[in-house]
Every structure is written in C-alpha cells, then in structure tokens.
Design an enzyme around this catalytic site. Sequence first.
Site, mmCIF file in Angstrom:
data_model
loop_
_atom_site.group_PDB
_atom_site.id
_atom_site.type_symbol
_atom_site.label_atom_id
_atom_site.label_comp_id
_atom_site.label_asym_id
_atom_site.label_seq_id
_atom_site.Cartn_x
_atom_site.Cartn_y
_atom_site.Cartn_z
ATOM 1 N N SER A 31 24.397 81.252 -20.256
ATOM 2 C CA SER A 31 24.760 82.547 -20.845
ATOM 3 C C SER A 31 24.946 82.376 -22.351
ATOM 4 O O SER A 31 25.037 81.249 -22.852
ATOM 5 C CB SER A 31 26.061 83.058 -20.212
ATOM 6 O OG SER A 31 27.138 82.224 -20.613
ATOM 7 N N ASP B 39 20.650 83.629 -19.315
ATOM 8 C CA ASP B 39 21.314 84.650 -18.501
ATOM 9 C C ASP B 39 21.843 85.760 -19.421
ATOM 10 O O ASP B 39 22.588 85.492 -20.365
ATOM 11 C CB ASP B 39 22.477 83.962 -17.752
ATOM 12 C CG ASP B 39 23.083 84.816 -16.674
ATOM 13 O OD1 ASP B 39 22.368 85.665 -16.108
ATOM 14 O OD2 ASP B 39 24.281 84.611 -16.370
ATOM 15 N N HIS B 40 21.443 86.983 -19.164
ATOM 16 C CA HIS B 40 21.934 88.157 -19.905
ATOM 17 C C HIS B 40 21.716 88.088 -21.416
ATOM 18 O O HIS B 40 22.661 88.298 -22.202
ATOM 19 C CB HIS B 40 23.421 88.404 -19.624
ATOM 20 C CG HIS B 40 23.698 88.810 -18.215
ATOM 21 N ND1 HIS B 40 23.469 90.074 -17.736
ATOM 22 C CD2 HIS B 40 24.141 88.098 -17.157
ATOM 23 C CE1 HIS B 40 23.781 90.135 -16.449
ATOM 24 N NE2 HIS B 40 24.177 88.930 -16.059
ATOM 25 N N HIS C 271 22.253 89.729 -9.146
ATOM 26 C CA HIS C 271 23.369 89.169 -9.920
ATOM 27 C C HIS C 271 24.660 89.383 -9.144
ATOM 28 O O HIS C 271 24.686 90.072 -8.128
ATOM 29 C CB HIS C 271 23.462 89.879 -11.282
ATOM 30 C CG HIS C 271 22.429 89.431 -12.253
ATOM 31 N ND1 HIS C 271 22.741 88.826 -13.446
ATOM 32 C CD2 HIS C 271 21.079 89.483 -12.212
ATOM 33 C CE1 HIS C 271 21.631 88.537 -14.095
ATOM 34 N NE2 HIS C 271 20.598 88.927 -13.366
ATOM 35 N N ARG D 44 39.146 62.287 -15.780
ATOM 36 C CA ARG D 44 38.203 61.912 -14.712
ATOM 37 C C ARG D 44 38.815 62.136 -13.337
ATOM 38 O O ARG D 44 38.097 62.365 -12.366
ATOM 39 C CB ARG D 44 37.791 60.453 -14.880
ATOM 40 C CG ARG D 44 36.998 60.227 -16.154
ATOM 41 C CD ARG D 44 36.826 58.761 -16.456
ATOM 42 N NE ARG D 44 38.109 58.096 -16.690
ATOM 43 C CZ ARG D 44 38.233 56.871 -17.164
ATOM 44 N NH1 ARG D 44 37.172 56.169 -17.473
ATOM 45 N NH2 ARG D 44 39.436 56.335 -17.339
HETATM 46 P P1 13P Z 1 29.079 85.973 -10.096
HETATM 47 O O1 13P Z 1 30.164 86.348 -11.044
HETATM 48 O O2 13P Z 1 29.172 86.739 -8.821
HETATM 49 O O3 13P Z 1 29.020 84.512 -9.837
HETATM 50 O O4 13P Z 1 27.674 86.400 -10.759
HETATM 51 C C1 13P Z 1 27.094 85.584 -11.732
HETATM 52 C C2 13P Z 1 25.922 86.235 -12.410
HETATM 53 O O5 13P Z 1 25.411 87.256 -12.001
HETATM 54 C C3 13P Z 1 25.432 85.584 -13.617
HETATM 55 O O6 13P Z 1 24.413 86.323 -14.237
HETATM 56 O O1 G3H Z 2 26.915 87.138 -15.673
HETATM 57 C C1 G3H Z 2 27.792 86.519 -16.244
HETATM 58 C C2 G3H Z 2 27.932 85.047 -16.054
HETATM 59 O O2 G3H Z 2 28.906 84.788 -15.088
HETATM 60 C C3 G3H Z 2 28.219 84.380 -17.363
HETATM 61 O O3 G3H Z 2 29.492 84.649 -17.815
HETATM 62 O O4 G3H Z 2 29.290 85.221 -20.238
HETATM 63 O O5 G3H Z 2 31.446 84.375 -19.254
HETATM 64 O O6 G3H Z 2 29.485 82.834 -19.532
HETATM 65 P P1 G3H Z 2 29.947 84.252 -19.328
HETATM 66 ZN ZN ZN Z 3 24.655 88.429 -14.133
#
Ligand code: 13P
Ligand code: G3H
Ligand code: ZN
Length: 316
Positions: A50, A83-84, A215, A285
């Site tokens: 992300s 991601d996104h 998602h 650890r």
């Molecule tokens: P969750 O928060 O359900 O794990 O979804 C993650 C997600 O969609 C990341 O893009």
């Molecule tokens: O879709 C969201 C993912 O869980 C990523 O979340 O932006 O907090 O890393 P983040």
């Molecule tokens: Zn997502």
Amino acid sequence: MPLVDTKKMFEMAYKNGYAVGAFNVNNMEITQGIVEAIAEENSPLILQISRGARSYASMSYLRAIIDVAVAENPDIPIAMHLDHGDTFESCKQCVDDGFTSVMIDASHSSFEENIAITKQVVEYAHANGVVVEAELGQLGGIEEDVVGVSADDVANHLTKPEEVVEFVEKTGCDSLAIAIGTSHGAFKFKTAPKLAFDVLEEVARKLPGFPLVMHGSSSVLKEFKDLINKYGGDMPDAMGVPEEAVAQAAKLSICKVNIDTDLRMALTAKIRQVFCETPAEFDPRKYLGPGREAIKQMVKHKLHVLGCAGKADECL
Ligand code: 13P
Ligand code: G3H
Ligand code: ZN
C-alpha cells in the site's frame, strides 16, 4: 524466475475455480511468514504494497526483501502489486519501480472520472508490460490511507452491474475490484455478515471470463481476536467475512482475494501474548518470531480456503 504479472494466475484461477491470495506486506517478518507458507503449500502469490507500506518501510527495503523471496523460491510465481494507488502519479511511480501489477482506485470519483484516470494508468502501465486492477463501487472501513464509506452505508455503494461492461471496455483494465458488501479493517459487520452474491453473479454474467477482485476479505479469526482481547487488547466487536463466504466467492469469478487485517491480527495477538505472559521479555526476536510463525500458519490455512494451495506449477 523473476517477478511475474497476474495474467496467467488469473487465467488459471478463473478456469479452475480458485482465487489467488493477495497479502499486504509492511516489513520483513510479515513477508517471511507469507512466503514460507506459500513455499510449503506450493501456491501462486501476490505480494501487495500500500502507499502506507511504502512510506512506513520505504520502497527500497520492501523491494530488497521481496527480491530475496523471489530468488529463494524460483519455482513459485510471485507478483508485486500496488494496493490502492490513488493517482496516476502514484501508479506511474510503481510501474517505474518495477511493480508487475498496479491498482488504480478512483472508486470515490464520478463514473466518468474513474474511467478517465483508470484509462490513463492503463495506457502507461500496458506500455511498460504492467497489468492494472481498477475498482467500481465503494467499500466500507478505514485504513491508514484508504478511506471507505461508513459501515451503515456499505449496502448503498455496491458495484452497479449495469456499469461494468462500459467501464472495462473504455478503460482496458485487466481486472476489476467490486464492492459486494465487504469493508476494510476488523469491524466489517455489526449484524450477521452477508455478502451480495447476486451482484457478484450478475457482474460475472456481464463479464464472462474476466477476473474479479474482492477487497476487505479478512475473516477476523476467532483465535486471534480472543488472544488480543485476553491479553489486554480491546476488539470485542471485531467481525470479518466468514471463511465459507470467501471460499464460495473464490470458486466463482473472484480470482484475487485481498487480506491484510488477518495478518495484522495474527502478529498483534502473538506479541500481546508474549508481553503479557513474559513481561520481562525485551528481545524483539522472542515476540516477532512467534508473530511470524502465526502468520505462516494462518496463511497456509487461507491458501486452502482460497483453493490456490498446490497451484503454483499451473500458473508458471
Ligand atoms: P482486510 O482489511 O479485510 O484485510 O482487506 C485488505 C484489503 O482489501 C487490502 O486492499
Ligand atoms: O486496503 C487497505 C490495506 O489494508 C492497506 O492498509 O493503507 O493502512 O497500509 P494501509
Ligand atoms: Zn483494499
């Protein structure tokens, strides 16, 4: 084998009725837990990063960790996915950084704007051999950099099946994330969880053979929720997508299932347990290790829920 894109994975997932797990990575232990699981289960893998992960760990560290995972598992197809992504620039940066797949999430813009920005990303990504996931409809929940609609409003923002053909044709995207009632994060439902399988089936009918993405697919596993609450945490109302629903979606045209919250909860549960049971412990650890092992066992289990365990070879 170098990093791969998701084309072959999705082709096989669609044809053979399973979904590939897309797991969010933020550090070395999370990545190791996931990769040890897929190596033991001989599964294809999408490692996703992300914008929050990029700024937390820095891309050069994450890339180096993923490069080791790829080098140590030459017979496993591994994709590196954004991601996104929120803008053309953030997607372009990731294409330039060597990602093999990017997501442009303009789902909060108007239909026309979503098409325009997605098309722009597709043109740049495809010219550089990178595949693109887009999104239509809006999820609920909130993560660091991913804003969703409120939990009460999720049902009003599901993907509209009548829009999907025009969107895919005009943008040229390679896969489509749809909203069928899931949310990001650990608090997805206030009452009995239910997904809109009618929407999924209608979208699939309109886009035969086209890979769809789900998602917000974490299940908020009881084992970790109970440990977190037992050892000083406060997540009594956490509720996820039942694994039976995830498995059902994976058998249909959902080819990619995104999981982050279940990883976070596995790691958090084990760290809390170690801290509470051995308060004098201060060797990282000794608490990150059990967290990594919990992630590994959890991911191994998920690969069977998704049906992608044992499918690495056919995705090569
Ligand atoms: P969750 O928060 O359900 O794990 O979804 C993650 C997600 O969609 C990341 O893009
Ligand atoms: O879709 C969201 C993912 O869980 C990523 O979340 O932006 O907090 O890393 P983040
Ligand atoms: Zn997502």
